[in-house]
Write an enzyme that holds these catalytic residues in place. Structure first.
Site, PDB file in Angstrom:
ATOM      1  N   SER A 157       6.386  13.044  -8.655  1.00  0.00           N
ATOM      2  CA  SER A 157       5.060  13.337  -9.469  1.00  0.00           C
ATOM      3  C   SER A 157       5.208  14.580 -10.077  1.00  0.00           C
ATOM      4  CB  SER A 157       3.848  13.187  -8.400  1.00  0.00           C
ATOM      5  OG  SER A 157       2.603  13.697  -8.882  1.00  0.00           O
ATOM      6  N   TYR A 185      -0.146  16.097  -0.555  1.00  0.00           N
ATOM      7  CA  TYR A 185       0.622  15.260  -1.493  1.00  0.00           C
ATOM      8  C   TYR A 185       1.698  16.130  -2.312  1.00  0.00           C
ATOM      9  CZ  TYR A 185       1.111  12.073  -5.643  1.00  0.00           C
ATOM     10  OH  TYR A 185       1.493  11.160  -6.515  1.00  0.00           O
TER      11      TYR A 185
END
Length: 253
Positions: free
Chosen positions: A142, A155
């Site tokens: 990501s 995350y």
């Protein structure tokens, strides 16, 4: 686009979102796809949609947080398929983890899926690919992994792990015949982003993101980042001095 050279592929996290889209994208180009995920009904619906289109997607119930079972299942699939040509570690979870109230259960859940699950998925087939002198490993990271984002400690860190893991694999596997690609999506419409309660600049449609992913994988790109409008400033932020980055990050809370 380069010629499609995959006979078989495994895509984890294929119940929805990018994984589901990529599984169909590959199947429509003649690849026998094993679509893995925890939610069997969604995978069966994916299989039915593929069959209606005259292509092959085989559902595989798999929980990547159970690392030992994941290793065993993927190795069995590799043998069943006569060697998986492409393995995409796409399964992932999100969620906020504000450092002022850092719930270990949520942190652990993110690590179990995004770190342990991804590493187990790729490790399961790596030795066999090296022995066969062919194969392609893909990790879906990501843009959030380039810097530590406010409220997303677990995350961002989990995606930073995967990015570095893929980079090291790419360096180590050079000359072996095994290719390595790391995908860096920005915000894409999916179940993962549907519950976000913060601005998502340059939010992409799933099918547009899948097209970029698929083409980048087939080309054998080392990295695929999108959308460019977010990827460019995110990469530039990597070299910002900490005081400047901290000031900018506070405004994005």
């Amino acid at each position: 686009m380069a010629e499609m050279s995959y006979r078989t592929a495994l895509v984890t996290g294929a119940s929805s979102g990018l994984g589901r889209g990529l599984a169909l994208w590959l199947a429509r180009r003649g690849v026998r796809v094993f679509a893995a995920g925890r939610r069997l009904p969604q995978l069966q619906a994916l299989r039915d949609e593929a069959q209606a289109a005259g292509v092959t997607v085989e559902p595989v119930e798999l929980d990547v947080t159970k690392a030992d079972a994941t290793l065993e299942r993927i190795r069995a699939l590799d043998a069943e398929a006569g060697g998986l040509d492409l393995v995409v570690a796409n399964a992932g979870v999100g969620g906020t983890t504000n450092a002022k109230r850092l719930p270990w259960e949520r942190v652990r859940g993110i690590i179990d899926t995004n770190v342990t699950g991804a590493a187990a998925t790729l490790s399961a087939v790596l030795p066999q690919m090296v022995e066969r002198k062919r194969g392609h490993l893909v990790g879906v990271s990501s843009l959030a992994g380039f810097r530590g984002l406010a409220g997303h400690a677990a995350y961002s860190a989990s995606k930073a792990f995967l990015s570095t893991f893929m980079e090291s694999l790419r360096v180590d596997l050079r000359g072996t015949g095994v290719r390595v690609t790391c995908i860096y999506p920005g915000f894409v419409k999916s179940e993962l982003t549907a519950t976000n309660n913060f601005p998502m600049p340059f939010l992409m449609e799933t099918h547009d993101a899948v097209e970029l992913m698929g083409k980048g994988i087939v080309r054998g790109d080392a990295e695929v980042s999108f959308p460019w409008q977010l990827a460019v400033p995110t990469r530039m932020a990597k070299v910002l001095p900490n005081p400047l980055f901290d000031a900018a990050a506070r405004r994005l809370r």
